[in-house]
Scaffold this active site. Structure first.
Site, short mmCIF file in Angstrom:
data_model
loop_
_atom_site.label_atom_id
_atom_site.label_comp_id
_atom_site.label_asym_id
_atom_site.label_seq_id
_atom_site.Cartn_x
_atom_site.Cartn_y
_atom_site.Cartn_z
N ASP A 134 0.84 -1.20 0.00
CA ASP A 134 0.00 0.00 0.00
C ASP A 134 0.88 1.26 0.00
O ASP A 134 2.02 1.23 0.46
CB ASP A 134 -0.87 0.04 1.27
CG ASP A 134 -2.07 -0.89 1.17
OD1 ASP A 134 -2.27 -1.53 0.14
OD2 ASP A 134 -2.83 -0.95 2.17
N GLN A 163 -0.22 7.07 -5.79
CA GLN A 163 -1.33 7.98 -5.45
C GLN A 163 -1.34 9.13 -6.46
O GLN A 163 -0.39 9.92 -6.52
CB GLN A 163 -1.12 8.54 -4.03
CG GLN A 163 -1.13 7.48 -2.94
CD GLN A 163 -0.41 7.95 -1.68
OE1 GLN A 163 0.63 8.61 -1.77
NE2 GLN A 163 -0.94 7.61 -0.53
N ARG A 184 -1.05 -0.52 -8.54
CA ARG A 184 -2.39 -0.03 -8.20
C ARG A 184 -2.37 1.50 -8.26
O ARG A 184 -1.48 2.14 -7.68
CB ARG A 184 -2.78 -0.46 -6.78
CG ARG A 184 -4.14 0.10 -6.36
CD ARG A 184 -4.39 -0.05 -4.86
NE ARG A 184 -4.30 -1.43 -4.43
CZ ARG A 184 -4.00 -1.79 -3.18
NH1 ARG A 184 -3.74 -0.87 -2.26
NH2 ARG A 184 -3.94 -3.05 -2.84
N ALA A 189 -5.32 8.79 -0.15
CA ALA A 189 -6.23 8.98 0.98
C ALA A 189 -5.65 9.85 2.09
O ALA A 189 -6.27 10.03 3.12
CB ALA A 189 -6.61 7.61 1.55
N THR A 226 -10.50 2.77 -7.88
CA THR A 226 -11.34 3.96 -7.76
C THR A 226 -12.81 3.55 -7.79
O THR A 226 -13.15 2.53 -8.38
CB THR A 226 -11.06 4.99 -8.88
OG1 THR A 226 -11.87 6.15 -8.66
CG2 THR A 226 -11.35 4.45 -10.27
N HIS A 227 -13.65 4.38 -7.14
CA HIS A 227 -15.10 4.17 -7.23
C HIS A 227 -15.72 5.22 -8.14
O HIS A 227 -16.93 5.29 -8.29
CB HIS A 227 -15.74 4.29 -5.84
CG HIS A 227 -15.02 3.49 -4.80
ND1 HIS A 227 -14.08 4.03 -3.97
CD2 HIS A 227 -15.07 2.18 -4.51
CE1 HIS A 227 -13.58 3.09 -3.19
NE2 HIS A 227 -14.16 1.95 -3.50
N ARG A 289 -12.17 6.74 5.35
CA ARG A 289 -13.42 6.50 4.58
C ARG A 289 -14.44 7.60 4.87
O ARG A 289 -15.15 8.05 3.98
CB ARG A 289 -14.03 5.13 4.90
CG ARG A 289 -13.15 3.93 4.64
CD ARG A 289 -12.80 3.70 3.19
NE ARG A 289 -11.78 4.52 2.58
CZ ARG A 289 -10.46 4.36 2.69
NH1 ARG A 289 -9.97 3.40 3.41
NH2 ARG A 289 -9.62 5.17 2.06
C1 LIG Z 1 -8.78 -1.01 -3.78
C2 LIG Z 1 -8.32 0.29 -3.21
C3 LIG Z 1 -7.08 0.36 -2.62
C4 LIG Z 1 -6.62 1.58 -2.13
N1 LIG Z 1 -5.35 1.66 -1.63
C5 LIG Z 1 -4.88 2.86 -1.25
C6 LIG Z 1 -3.51 3.03 -0.87
O1 LIG Z 1 -2.71 2.09 -0.86
N2 LIG Z 1 -3.11 4.27 -0.49
C7 LIG Z 1 -3.97 5.35 -0.49
O2 LIG Z 1 -3.53 6.46 -0.17
N3 LIG Z 1 -5.25 5.21 -0.84
C8 LIG Z 1 -5.73 4.00 -1.21
N4 LIG Z 1 -7.04 3.90 -1.59
C9 LIG Z 1 -7.99 5.00 -1.32
C10 LIG Z 1 -8.03 6.01 -2.47
O3 LIG Z 1 -6.81 6.71 -2.52
C11 LIG Z 1 -9.18 6.99 -2.29
O4 LIG Z 1 -9.00 7.70 -1.09
C12 LIG Z 1 -10.54 6.35 -2.28
O5 LIG Z 1 -10.61 5.26 -3.16
C13 LIG Z 1 -11.60 7.35 -2.71
O6 LIG Z 1 -11.33 7.83 -4.00
P1 LIG Z 1 -12.17 7.42 -5.30
O7 LIG Z 1 -11.21 7.19 -6.39
O8 LIG Z 1 -13.05 6.29 -5.00
O9 LIG Z 1 -12.95 8.72 -5.70
P2 LIG Z 1 -13.90 9.73 -4.92
O10 LIG Z 1 -13.81 11.00 -5.68
O11 LIG Z 1 -13.60 9.75 -3.46
O12 LIG Z 1 -15.34 9.07 -5.10
C14 LIG Z 1 -15.95 8.89 -6.36
C15 LIG Z 1 -17.34 8.31 -6.15
O13 LIG Z 1 -17.25 7.03 -5.54
C16 LIG Z 1 -18.27 6.85 -4.56
N5 LIG Z 1 -17.62 6.73 -3.21
C17 LIG Z 1 -16.36 7.07 -2.90
N6 LIG Z 1 -16.08 6.84 -1.60
C18 LIG Z 1 -17.22 6.36 -1.07
C19 LIG Z 1 -17.57 5.91 0.23
N7 LIG Z 1 -16.68 5.96 1.26
N8 LIG Z 1 -18.82 5.47 0.43
C20 LIG Z 1 -19.69 5.40 -0.60
N9 LIG Z 1 -19.41 5.81 -1.86
C21 LIG Z 1 -18.20 6.28 -2.10
C22 LIG Z 1 -19.15 8.05 -4.69
O14 LIG Z 1 -20.12 7.77 -5.66
C23 LIG Z 1 -18.22 9.12 -5.21
O15 LIG Z 1 -18.85 10.14 -5.88
C24 LIG Z 1 -7.48 2.72 -2.15
C25 LIG Z 1 -8.73 2.63 -2.76
C26 LIG Z 1 -9.14 1.45 -3.30
C27 LIG Z 1 -10.46 1.41 -3.99
#
Ligand SMILES: Cc1cc2nc3c(=O)[nH]c(=O)nc-3n(C[C@H](O)[C@H](O)[C@H](O)COP(=O)(O)OP(=O)(O)OC[C@H]3O[C@@H](n4cnc5c(N)ncnc54)[C@H](O)[C@@H]3O)c2cc1C
Length: 308
Positions: A134, A163, A184, A189, A226-227, A289
């Site tokens: 990570d 990131q 990845r 975050a 990403t979501h 989160r």
């Molecule tokens: C598999 C995975 C591994 C990761 N590993 C790391 C890592 O090693 N280091 C690191 O710094 N970060 C990590 N992250 C976290 C990442 O950096 C983001 O902080 C996190 O994924 C939110 O960003 P997003 O791309 O989903 O977009 P966002 O702009 O946050 O969200 C886009 C859309 O996704 C949906 N969504 C997002 N979050 C939520 C929630 N909590 N509840 C419900 N719906 C939501 C909503 O519809 C939102 O509009 C990881 C994320 C994932 C998915």
């Protein structure tokens, strides 16, 4: 702003006490965390595998200050890999593990962290699967990438995380993609200063798209974490332009977030991996989160204020 404020406030002992002891917290934790034990993690893995999803497991914990604790976290991963292998869940890397370098001693010394990560890589290989390191706060990025590069001489499938919020990341993606690495890509975050990071949502998203392009055009294995529906669409389009088949990259999402989208993508023939955390040290993970999504934070605050 709210996100940065919450991440900064999360270091407060009083806030930690309030969040970890509130009875309403449990239901929210259960949404994002598989349970406290490796058996809980294996049970959730079985369910996700049955639904056609890949899995990466994270034993919760970070910023370890004690060598014994770092060794205990390492042992937990070794046992977990054994359990996953024994259950046949690791075939073709279907279930793998994600490790936070600071949980296994990065801030106690890179040599200790590298030894511990090496032991986890050996156990993962024995079980037929892989490890992804990570990405954490900025101070951990350079030493993590250095450890990954050194261990990759022996464990070529060791993955790492970039990131998109960091200004350096596009260059990192180009370099990693040229070596055929499993990478990845996430937005990031952690709250980082302007000097090293993009801080507006728009700039971070643009950086994500540039990093995505570098990874898709390279010879490695991109893991798009990403979501964000827009970035997922861009990823699919980039994969098409780079003439990648669905087995040459994967989408990743967090356990408990957008499960319907996870199922939809998997049903469309894409590879989708779910990041599943487990363990009792869930505070830092939960705060990140909550900070990502004002709606989650409001729900949490309402639950807290209605406890009387
Ligand atoms: C598999 C995975 C591994 C990761 N590993 C790391 C890592 O090693 N280091 C690191 O710094 N970060 C990590 N992250 C976290 C990442 O950096 C983001 O902080 C996190 O994924 C939110 O960003 P997003 O791309 O989903 O977009 P966002 O702009 O946050 O969200 C886009 C859309 O996704 C949906 N969504 C997002 N979050 C939520 C929630 N909590 N509840 C419900 N719906 C939501 C909503 O519809 C939102 O509009 C990881 C994320 C994932 C998915």
């Amino acid at each position: 702003m709210l996100r940065r404020a919450l991440l900064a406030a999360s270091a407060s002992t009083r806030l930690r006490q309030l969040i970890t002891t509130a009875p309403q917290t449990r239901a929210i934790v259960e949404k994002y965390v598989a349970g406290e034990t490796a058996d809980d993690a294996v049970r959730v893995t079985r369910t996700l595998r049955a639904a056609g999803l890949l899995v990466t497991l994270d034993y919760l914990g970070e910023d370890t200050k004690d060598p014994a604790q770092a060794a205990a976290a390492t042992d937990e991963y070794i046992q977990l890999a054994g359990k996953l292998g024994a259950e046949g869940l690791t075939q073709g890397g279907a279930a793998e593990v994600s490790v936070k370098p600071t949980a296994v001693g990065l801030f106690l010394g890179t040599r200790m962290a590298q030894e511990n990560i090496g032991r986890i890589c050996a156990a993962a290989r024995e079980a037929g699967t892989t490890v992804t390191l990570d990405a954490e706060e900025f101070a951990a990025i350079e030493p993590t990438l250095r450890i990954a590069a050194q261990l990759r001489a022996e464990y070529g499938d060791l993955g790492c995380v970039v990131q998109a919020c960091l200004r350096r990341s596009e260059d990192d993606c180009r370099a990693l993609a040229a070596y055929g690495t499993r990478v990845r890509l996430c937005k990031g975050a952690y709250s980082e200063p302007e000097s090293v990071a993009f801080t507006s949502r728009r700039d971070i998203d643009r950086s994500y798209a540039r990093c995505l392009r570098a990874l898709m055009n390279g010879s490695g294995y991109p893991m798009l974490a990403t979501h964000d529906p827009r970035l997922i669409r861009i990823a699919a389009a980039r994969a098409g332009l780079a003439e990648r088949d669905s087995g040459s990259f994967e989408y990743q999402m967090l356990y408990g977030i957008r499960p319907a989208e996870q199922a939809r993508l998997a049903a469309s023939g894409a590879q989708v991996r779910v990041y599943v955390p487990y363990g009792s040290d869930w505070y830092g993970y939960l705060v990140r989160r909550l900070a990502e999504r004002p709606a989650n934070l409001m729900f949490f605050l309402r639950a807290l204020s209605s406890r009387r």
